[in-house]
Structure formats: C-alpha cells, structure tokens
Design a protein around this motif. Structure first.
Motif, PDB file in Angstrom:
ATOM      1  N   ALA A  26     -28.942 -20.983 -16.911  1.00 38.56           N
ATOM      2  CA  ALA A  26     -27.496 -20.782 -16.945  1.00 38.56           C
ATOM      3  C   ALA A  26     -27.242 -19.322 -16.601  1.00 38.56           C
ATOM      4  CB  ALA A  26     -26.941 -21.112 -18.323  1.00 38.56           C
ATOM      5  N   THR A  27     -26.691 -19.072 -15.424  1.00 42.37           N
ATOM      6  CA  THR A  27     -26.500 -17.703 -14.968  1.00 42.37           C
ATOM      7  C   THR A  27     -25.338 -17.601 -13.990  1.00 42.37           C
ATOM      8  OG1 THR A  27     -27.586 -15.817 -13.923  1.00 42.37           O
ATOM      9  CG2 THR A  27     -28.119 -17.959 -13.053  1.00 42.37           C
ATOM     10  N   GLN A  28     -24.831 -16.385 -13.863  1.00 42.16           N
ATOM     11  CA  GLN A  28     -23.817 -16.071 -12.867  1.00 42.16           C
ATOM     12  C   GLN A  28     -24.422 -15.214 -11.744  1.00 42.16           C
ATOM     13  OE1 GLN A  28     -21.447 -18.340 -13.523  1.00 42.16           O
ATOM     14  NE2 GLN A  28     -19.859 -16.821 -13.122  1.00 42.16           N
ATOM     15  N   ASP A  29     -25.676 -14.798 -11.904  1.00 37.81           N
ATOM     16  CA  ASP A  29     -26.342 -13.937 -10.937  1.00 37.81           C
ATOM     17  C   ASP A  29     -26.686 -14.741  -9.681  1.00 37.81           C
ATOM     18  OD1 ASP A  29     -27.674 -11.919  -9.665  1.00 37.81           O
ATOM     19  OD2 ASP A  29     -29.408 -11.915 -11.005  1.00 37.81           O
ATOM     20  N   MET A  30     -26.133 -14.339  -8.549  1.00 41.54           N
ATOM     21  CA  MET A  30     -26.329 -15.071  -7.296  1.00 41.54           C
ATOM     22  C   MET A  30     -27.798 -15.031  -6.854  1.00 41.54           C
ATOM     23  SD  MET A  30     -23.480 -16.424  -6.597  1.00 41.54           S
ATOM     24  CE  MET A  30     -23.666 -16.929  -4.912  1.00 41.54           C
ATOM     25  N   GLU A  31     -28.467 -13.912  -7.076  1.00 38.94           N
ATOM     26  CA  GLU A  31     -29.861 -13.785  -6.648  1.00 38.94           C
ATOM     27  C   GLU A  31     -30.763 -14.729  -7.459  1.00 38.94           C
ATOM     28  OE1 GLU A  31     -33.200 -10.284  -6.107  1.00 38.94           O
ATOM     29  OE2 GLU A  31     -31.091  -9.740  -6.389  1.00 38.94           O
ATOM     30  N   LEU A  32     -30.523 -14.809  -8.761  1.00 39.70           N
ATOM     31  CA  LEU A  32     -31.315 -15.709  -9.602  1.00 39.70           C
ATOM     32  C   LEU A  32     -31.025 -17.168  -9.254  1.00 39.70           C
ATOM     33  CD1 LEU A  32     -33.336 -16.131 -11.864  1.00 39.70           C
ATOM     34  CD2 LEU A  32     -31.454 -15.944 -13.492  1.00 39.70           C
ATOM     35  N   ARG A  33     -29.784 -17.476  -8.983  1.00 36.52           N
ATOM     36  CA  ARG A  33     -29.437 -18.846  -8.582  1.00 36.52           C
ATOM     37  C   ARG A  33     -30.126 -19.219  -7.276  1.00 36.52           C
ATOM     38  NH1 ARG A  33     -23.021 -18.784  -9.168  1.00 36.52           N
ATOM     39  NH2 ARG A  33     -23.186 -20.652  -7.918  1.00 36.52           N
ATOM     40  N   ALA A  34     -30.158 -18.290  -6.317  1.00 39.29           N
ATOM     41  CA  ALA A  34     -30.829 -18.546  -5.043  1.00 39.29           C
ATOM     42  C   ALA A  34     -32.333 -18.753  -5.267  1.00 39.29           C
ATOM     43  CB  ALA A  34     -30.580 -17.392  -4.084  1.00 39.29           C
ATOM     44  N   HIS A  35     -32.929 -17.964  -6.147  1.00 42.29           N
ATOM     45  CA  HIS A  35     -34.352 -18.116  -6.449  1.00 42.29           C
ATOM     46  C   HIS A  35     -34.618 -19.482  -7.096  1.00 42.29           C
ATOM     47  CE1 HIS A  35     -38.408 -17.150  -7.721  1.00 42.29           C
ATOM     48  NE2 HIS A  35     -38.074 -17.507  -8.958  1.00 42.29           N
ATOM     49  N   CYS A  36     -33.748 -19.887  -8.004  1.00 41.47           N
ATOM     50  CA  CYS A  36     -33.938 -21.165  -8.705  1.00 41.47           C
ATOM     51  C   CYS A  36     -33.773 -22.359  -7.772  1.00 41.47           C
ATOM     52  CB  CYS A  36     -32.961 -21.279  -9.868  1.00 41.47           C
ATOM     53  SG  CYS A  36     -33.333 -20.148 -11.211  1.00 41.47           S
ATOM     54  N   ARG A  37     -32.964 -22.215  -6.741  1.00 45.08           N
ATOM     55  CA  ARG A  37     -32.783 -23.319  -5.786  1.00 45.08           C
ATOM     56  C   ARG A  37     -34.046 -23.559  -4.971  1.00 45.08           C
ATOM     57  NH1 ARG A  37     -27.733 -20.681  -4.265  1.00 45.08           N
ATOM     58  NH2 ARG A  37     -26.166 -21.417  -5.718  1.00 45.08           N
ATOM     59  N   ALA A  40     -38.422 -26.553  -7.120  1.00 42.58           N
ATOM     60  CA  ALA A  40     -38.050 -27.942  -7.411  1.00 42.58           C
ATOM     61  C   ALA A  40     -37.947 -28.157  -8.911  1.00 42.58           C
ATOM     62  CB  ALA A  40     -39.080 -28.891  -6.817  1.00 42.58           C
ATOM     63  N   GLY A  41     -36.895 -28.841  -9.346  1.00 45.11           N
ATOM     64  CA  GLY A  41     -36.750 -29.227 -10.745  1.00 45.11           C
ATOM     65  C   GLY A  41     -36.162 -28.171 -11.654  1.00 45.11           C
ATOM     66  N   VAL A  42     -35.394 -27.220 -11.096  1.00 53.25           N
ATOM     67  CA  VAL A  42     -34.738 -26.211 -11.933  1.00 53.25           C
ATOM     68  C   VAL A  42     -33.235 -26.457 -11.862  1.00 53.25           C
ATOM     69  CG1 VAL A  42     -34.360 -23.770 -12.373  1.00 53.25           C
ATOM     70  CG2 VAL A  42     -36.535 -24.524 -11.459  1.00 53.25           C
ATOM     71  N   PRO A  43     -32.639 -27.073 -12.879  1.00 51.50           N
ATOM     72  CA  PRO A  43     -31.193 -27.258 -12.878  1.00 51.50           C
ATOM     73  C   PRO A  43     -30.495 -25.928 -13.165  1.00 51.50           C
ATOM     74  CG  PRO A  43     -32.230 -28.543 -14.620  1.00 51.50           C
ATOM     75  CD  PRO A  43     -33.283 -27.732 -13.983  1.00 51.50           C
ATOM     76  N   VAL A  44     -29.426 -25.656 -12.423  1.00 51.65           N
ATOM     77  CA  VAL A  44     -28.701 -24.394 -12.569  1.00 51.65           C
ATOM     78  C   VAL A  44     -27.303 -24.686 -13.082  1.00 51.65           C
ATOM     79  CG1 VAL A  44     -27.862 -22.342 -11.386  1.00 51.65           C
ATOM     80  CG2 VAL A  44     -30.034 -23.346 -10.717  1.00 51.65           C
ATOM     81  N   ILE A  45     -26.915 -23.977 -14.140  1.00 51.80           N
ATOM     82  CA  ILE A  45     -25.582 -24.095 -14.711  1.00 51.80           C
ATOM     83  C   ILE A  45     -24.880 -22.761 -14.486  1.00 51.80           C
ATOM     84  CG2 ILE A  45     -24.242 -24.469 -16.817  1.00 51.80           C
ATOM     85  CD1 ILE A  45     -26.677 -25.998 -17.900  1.00 51.80           C
ATOM     86  N   CYS A  46     -23.636 -22.813 -14.008  1.00 52.73           N
ATOM     87  CA  CYS A  46     -22.854 -21.592 -13.840  1.00 52.73           C
ATOM     88  C   CYS A  46     -21.435 -21.877 -14.337  1.00 52.73           C
ATOM     89  CB  CYS A  46     -22.860 -21.132 -12.391  1.00 52.73           C
ATOM     90  SG  CYS A  46     -22.153 -22.309 -11.248  1.00 52.73           S
ATOM     91  N   LEU A  47     -20.640 -20.841 -14.422  1.00 52.37           N
ATOM     92  CA  LEU A  47     -19.257 -20.994 -14.874  1.00 52.37           C
ATOM     93  C   LEU A  47     -18.315 -20.995 -13.683  1.00 52.37           C
ATOM     94  CD1 LEU A  47     -19.078 -18.645 -17.967  1.00 52.37           C
ATOM     95  CD2 LEU A  47     -19.169 -21.120 -17.953  1.00 52.37           C
ATOM     96  N   SER A  58     -30.954 -28.989  -5.714  1.00 46.91           N
ATOM     97  CA  SER A  58     -31.268 -28.223  -4.509  1.00 46.91           C
ATOM     98  C   SER A  58     -32.066 -29.074  -3.533  1.00 46.91           C
ATOM     99  CB  SER A  58     -32.072 -26.981  -4.884  1.00 46.91           C
ATOM    100  OG  SER A  58     -33.316 -27.362  -5.429  1.00 46.91           O
ATOM    101  N   LYS A  59     -32.201 -28.559  -2.307  1.00 40.16           N
ATOM    102  CA  LYS A  59     -32.975 -29.282  -1.296  1.00 40.16           C
ATOM    103  C   LYS A  59     -34.431 -29.411  -1.720  1.00 40.16           C
ATOM    104  CE  LYS A  59     -30.073 -28.044   2.618  1.00 40.16           C
ATOM    105  NZ  LYS A  59     -29.992 -27.334   3.898  1.00 40.16           N
ATOM    106  N   ALA A  60     -34.957 -28.396  -2.386  1.00 39.54           N
ATOM    107  CA  ALA A  60     -36.338 -28.455  -2.872  1.00 39.54           C
ATOM    108  C   ALA A  60     -36.489 -29.572  -3.902  1.00 39.54           C
ATOM    109  CB  ALA A  60     -36.737 -27.116  -3.476  1.00 39.54           C
ATOM    110  N   SER A  61     -35.521 -29.699  -4.808  1.00 40.22           N
ATOM    111  CA  SER A  61     -35.587 -30.744  -5.837  1.00 40.22           C
ATOM    112  C   SER A  61     -35.461 -32.129  -5.214  1.00 40.22           C
ATOM    113  CB  SER A  61     -34.477 -30.553  -6.864  1.00 40.22           C
ATOM    114  OG  SER A  61     -34.681 -29.379  -7.589  1.00 40.22           O
ATOM    115  N   LEU A  62     -34.555 -32.274  -4.254  1.00 32.51           N
ATOM    116  CA  LEU A  62     -34.381 -33.570  -3.598  1.00 32.51           C
ATOM    117  C   LEU A  62     -35.622 -33.959  -2.808  1.00 32.51           C
ATOM    118  CD1 LEU A  62     -30.683 -33.260  -2.370  1.00 32.51           C
ATOM    119  CD2 LEU A  62     -31.539 -34.602  -4.287  1.00 32.51           C
TER     120      LEU A  62
END
Length: 129
Positions: A26-37, A40-47, A58-62
């Motif tokens: 759960a983050t608002q940091d764009m760089e961390l969200r891009a890394h998590c995408r 595979a298998g890292v769900p990202v929660i943002c506000l 993400s494409k990696a997860s799919l």
C-alpha cells in the motif's frame, strides 16, 4: 539491515524478487508501484481521493497466472508417453459415437399465459337515476 536505508530500498528488499511472503503493498510512491508491477503476484493498493483502490493485476502477474493455468491443462510426462498408444482407441471410439436426436421445442405452458379479462357490462339502472 542498514539503519540509513531509504524507505524505497527497504520495501524492495522486503518484497524480494518473487514476493515469497505474499505481501500486499500500500503506497503512493510511483517508483515503488512501478517496481511492484514488475514482480508477479504483488497486489498494489493506493489512494484515490481518500478511497483505497486495489490496482488491476500487472502484466507480470497476468503472464505468470496464464503460465500456471497452461501447466495445469497440459499433459504430464507420464501421460505424454501413453498418448501415442491410445490414439487408435480414441479414433475407434469416436467412430462409434451415436448422435442423439435433438428434442423439438414443445408448446408453451398454458398456465403461464395471461388470461383475457371479460368485459362486464353495467346495467342501465346505474347510469340513469
């Protein structure tokens, strides 16, 4: 752990290369969200406007999910060995298949129809008083 490690690097180390511990991020940091995408298998929660929002996979997860599903459907090694021996039997069984006749549509249920209402005629004495 290094005490002066930035938060972004700390989160990357905790998640690791494959997210073995199945963490949600759960983050608002764009760089961390891009890394998590990329993992595979890292769900990202943002506000989004004060509302927690779970991002689409993400494409990696799919891609990872698609590979797992293909492995489930694919024949196992022991099955591959037996497939050539079964081919003639399968072809004979396919020739022996008898097709059933399709059922014709039946008439509709008479109880499901709306009945017509009878028009009641009022006696003339009610109109002329």
């Amino acid at each position: 752990w290094d005490a002066s490690l930035p938060a972004l690097e700390c989160c990357k180390r905790i998640i690791g290369e494959a997210n073995e511990k199945k963490y949600f991020v759960a983050t608002q940091d764009m760089e961390l969200r891009a890394h998590c995408r990329k993992i595979a298998g890292v769900p990202v929660i943002c506000l989004r406007q004060q509302v927690p929002f779970l991002e689409a996979p993400s494409k990696a997860s799919l891609g990872h999910h698609e590979q797992r599903e293909k492995r489930k459907v694919a024949p196992q090694n022991w099955e591959r060995e037996k497939v050539p021996a079964l081919q003639p039997e399968v072809q004979e069984a396919a020739e022996e298949v008898v097709w059933k006749k399709k059922k014709k549509p039946k008439a509709p249920n008479p109880a499901s129809f709306k009945r017509s209402k009878k028009v009641r005629k009022m006696p003339a004495k009610y109109f002329f008083s």
